[in-house]
Write an enzyme that holds these catalytic residues in place. Sequence first.
Site, mmCIF file in Angstrom:
data_model
loop_
_atom_site.group_PDB
_atom_site.id
_atom_site.type_symbol
_atom_site.label_atom_id
_atom_site.label_comp_id
_atom_site.label_asym_id
_atom_site.label_seq_id
_atom_site.Cartn_x
_atom_site.Cartn_y
_atom_site.Cartn_z
ATOM 1 N N SER A 272 0.824 -1.196 0.000
ATOM 2 C CA SER A 272 0.000 0.000 0.000
ATOM 3 C C SER A 272 0.869 1.261 0.000
ATOM 4 O O SER A 272 1.650 1.471 -0.916
ATOM 5 C CB SER A 272 -0.964 -0.040 1.189
ATOM 6 N N ASP A 463 -7.797 -6.166 -6.008
ATOM 7 C CA ASP A 463 -7.716 -4.898 -5.285
ATOM 8 C C ASP A 463 -8.180 -3.754 -6.175
ATOM 9 O O ASP A 463 -7.861 -3.711 -7.363
ATOM 10 C CB ASP A 463 -6.268 -4.668 -4.842
ATOM 11 N N HIS A 525 -6.090 -6.475 -1.864
ATOM 12 C CA HIS A 525 -5.040 -5.540 -1.460
ATOM 13 C C HIS A 525 -4.040 -6.198 -0.521
ATOM 14 O O HIS A 525 -2.834 -5.994 -0.637
ATOM 15 C CB HIS A 525 -5.701 -4.344 -0.769
#
Length: 550
Positions: A272, A463, A525
């Site tokens: 991320s 994601d 994710h």
Amino acid sequence: MKSLVLGLLVGSAIASGPLQHVLHAPPDPEPKPEPEPQVVKDPFEELRDTFDRLRNKAGDIWDDVMDNIPNIMSNMRPLTIPAKKFTRRPDSEWTHIVRGADLEALWVDDESGYKHRKIDGKLSQYDLRIKAVDPSDLGIDKVKQYSGYLDDNANDKHLFFWFFESRNDPFGDPVVLWLNGGPGCSSLTGMFFELGPASIDENITANYNPYSWNSNSSIIFLDQPVNVGYSYSSQAVSDTVTAAKDVYALLTLFFTQFRQYSAQDFHIAGESYAGHYIPVFASEILHHNNTNINLQSVLIGNGLTDPLSQYPFYRPMACGDGGYPSVLDSQSCQSMDNALPRCLSMIKSCYDIESTFTCLPASIYCNNALIGPYQKTGRNPYDVRTNCTGNDLCYPQLNYITEYLNKPHVMRSLGVEVDSYESCNMDINRNFLFHGDWMKPYHRLVPSLLARIPVLIYAGDADFICNWLGNKAWTEALEYPGHAKFAEAPMENLTMINSQGKNEVFGEVKSHSNLTFMRIFKAGHMTPFDSPQASLEFANSWLSGEWSEV
């Protein structure tokens, strides 16, 4: 960042001056008229003109934001971060204390007889307090464990870490630093939710994870920047570059205490917003010639690294072009298409100037225009296949982790000094955003990394928020010597022997000139959460040197 911005502005002013060309005179030149007196412009006037142009440009960008998102100012909150309550533990409770001042005082002679610091970097303000954790006390894993704090005594900053030795060969296996993103989310979330030695169930009980990444590597889980997780400070960190100095100090002092690990391969991994962190942190380490950090590669999972290349792929991912059914209706998809040119123009302005005044408006406008429509649907932004349930982060397991890490017994066993734990500190998230860090072009550091170490970009393909389309796009657009061959390289299957003993294709990969991109099928994710076996498979392969060219 002010000095950097000023440097760019001064550079712009100098570059705007005319170039002088020296030409050979033609034969038998005609008589020349007397030249007009040349007016030499005051360089400071040029600088003022440059500031005026940039101010007007920033003003235009802010006008765009206010016209399109009129209530944005009412949603802004102060940038101050409340100080955490803490109780400092006496030195007698720590197993080891490493003083940065002692390390900074060490000098050695090189082959020519010249003296130099044994370890580079400003370390005198740092200490590292280390506690040996009894594995039987918490039952997370049977391996050797350490926890503790890096103290920046000059700035009242205290970063918490938790270290687990490899289950396999702790004196031969590599060491990995794991970083969660946010910005402002604890890496202990990644530890218990994704790739660490145990998970926490609804009974707030630890369960052994057979697919932990410490199966074949030792791992440091770090709560950073300050005021994340168990870390604390009276100060605030609001940009990635500032955080890099602290990480370098922690690793240096850690490997000073544990020399048995310093000779082993070291890697930085994260996901991320770690797409911002990792290029900066790795660059900070490689900047130093005399270091005890044996950095060999970096791994970024579902990261945000090059917004200019990644933001055009929010609409395709949300509207059915990323391998999964569309989440949005045609009107919303068209709205995102309409907003994209303005968004990209703002990001380009951020890239050109790298100031809060251009980068913050880009973040506000683009996130509202291109991420906002998806968020309004109630779907999970971390996995397009599911709805958002449980909490703001869409996973009820995170509540279990928070409850576990707030247990007094757990905090006491780890030597924790704060009164409470939270998985994500949204004040820090907001602070990074409002300082313009979100949109900055940290991908520009990657080419210099590739000249020295391999870089892996992997992405779970379900994601939305940092989707595989955007990550593939920025790696293929990256300007570095191997750009053309990487961009044209075909995707090849990633395979493993699954738990049923059958050969399974779990993703696809392309690699050239130290850069590798992986698409991991059927993962969101948090790729190791959705595909634990596949994640351990590619992590082990990567750490063992597959796809490495340096």
